[in-house]
Design a protein around this motif. Structure first.
Motif, mmCIF file in Angstrom:
data_model
loop_
_atom_site.group_PDB
_atom_site.id
_atom_site.type_symbol
_atom_site.label_atom_id
_atom_site.label_comp_id
_atom_site.label_asym_id
_atom_site.label_seq_id
_atom_site.Cartn_x
_atom_site.Cartn_y
_atom_site.Cartn_z
ATOM 1 N N ALA A 259 0.832 -1.205 0.000
ATOM 2 C CA ALA A 259 0.000 0.000 0.000
ATOM 3 C C ALA A 259 0.867 1.255 0.000
ATOM 4 C CB ALA A 259 -0.936 -0.009 1.211
ATOM 5 N N GLY A 260 1.921 1.258 0.800
ATOM 6 C CA GLY A 260 2.824 2.408 0.838
ATOM 7 C C GLY A 260 3.503 2.652 -0.498
ATOM 8 N N ILE A 261 3.879 1.595 -1.186
ATOM 9 C CA ILE A 261 4.480 1.724 -2.514
ATOM 10 C C ILE A 261 3.451 2.261 -3.505
ATOM 11 C CG2 ILE A 261 5.421 0.418 -4.463
ATOM 12 C CD1 ILE A 261 6.735 -1.435 -2.310
ATOM 13 N N LEU B 258 0.903 4.090 -2.924
ATOM 14 C CA LEU B 258 0.582 5.489 -2.616
ATOM 15 C C LEU B 258 1.774 6.423 -2.812
ATOM 16 C CD1 LEU B 258 -1.533 4.893 0.610
ATOM 17 C CD2 LEU B 258 -2.376 5.648 -1.632
ATOM 18 N N GLY B 259 2.916 5.865 -3.163
ATOM 19 C CA GLY B 259 4.105 6.677 -3.389
ATOM 20 C C GLY B 259 4.825 7.087 -2.114
ATOM 21 N N ILE B 260 4.484 6.472 -1.005
ATOM 22 C CA ILE B 260 5.113 6.790 0.281
ATOM 23 C C ILE B 260 6.441 6.054 0.413
ATOM 24 C CG2 ILE B 260 4.864 6.636 2.780
ATOM 25 C CD1 ILE B 260 1.784 6.766 2.273
ATOM 26 N N PHE B 261 6.462 4.772 0.029
ATOM 27 C CA PHE B 261 7.677 3.957 0.114
ATOM 28 C C PHE B 261 8.274 3.818 -1.274
ATOM 29 C CE2 PHE B 261 5.326 1.425 3.613
ATOM 30 C CZ PHE B 261 5.574 2.420 4.532
ATOM 31 N N PHE B 262 9.579 3.790 -1.329
ATOM 32 C CA PHE B 262 10.271 3.570 -2.592
ATOM 33 C C PHE B 262 11.602 2.900 -2.311
ATOM 34 C CE2 PHE B 262 11.209 7.734 -0.951
ATOM 35 C CZ PHE B 262 12.584 7.814 -1.006
ATOM 36 N N ASP C 248 9.563 -1.164 -6.748
ATOM 37 C CA ASP C 248 10.045 -0.645 -5.465
ATOM 38 C C ASP C 248 9.931 -1.635 -4.304
ATOM 39 O OD1 ASP C 248 10.915 1.850 -6.402
ATOM 40 O OD2 ASP C 248 8.897 2.675 -6.284
ATOM 41 N N PHE C 249 9.850 -2.917 -4.598
ATOM 42 C CA PHE C 249 9.773 -3.954 -3.561
ATOM 43 C C PHE C 249 10.939 -4.925 -3.765
ATOM 44 C CE2 PHE C 249 8.127 -7.532 -1.151
ATOM 45 C CZ PHE C 249 7.477 -6.911 -0.096
#
Length: 102
Positions: free
Chosen positions: A51-53, A55-59, A74-75
């Protein structure tokens, strides 16, 4: 240097496994309960990361220590083992604290 972080995670997981086996804390004591106790938060963390990826929060940051293998955008592969290390260490510490307080 590509697999340094992954190697460190795997060595750490193996070390936790040895501690678990020696002191019979989680998998060595009750494998079914340990699987459930690991699997539920692990899956929640994977969903959280996904979910964070999305939403652009995690990268995925750039590092020479990462393998470069991505399971999804990004995972990185290392994230799978990091989450396992996080859950396993929490399980072992909480089990140890429970045993000490008794």
């Amino acid at each position: 240097m590509n697999f340094v972080y992954l190697t460190a995670l795997l060595v750490s997981l193996a070390g936790l496994g040895l501690i678990d086996a020696k002191y019979k804390l989680a998998f060595a004591r009750n494998p079914k309960a340990a699987i459930v106790a690991m699997l539920i938060p692990y899956l929640l963390f994977v969903i959280w990361d996904t979910a964070g990826i999305a939403l652009g929060i995690f990268f995925k940051g750039q590092s020479a220590f990462l393998s470069g293998i991505l399971l999804a955008k990004d995972f990185p592969l290392e994230e799978v083992f990091f989450l396992a290390l996080l859950c396993y260490s929490t399980l072992i510490v909480s089990t140890w604290f429970d045993r000490v307080k008794k």
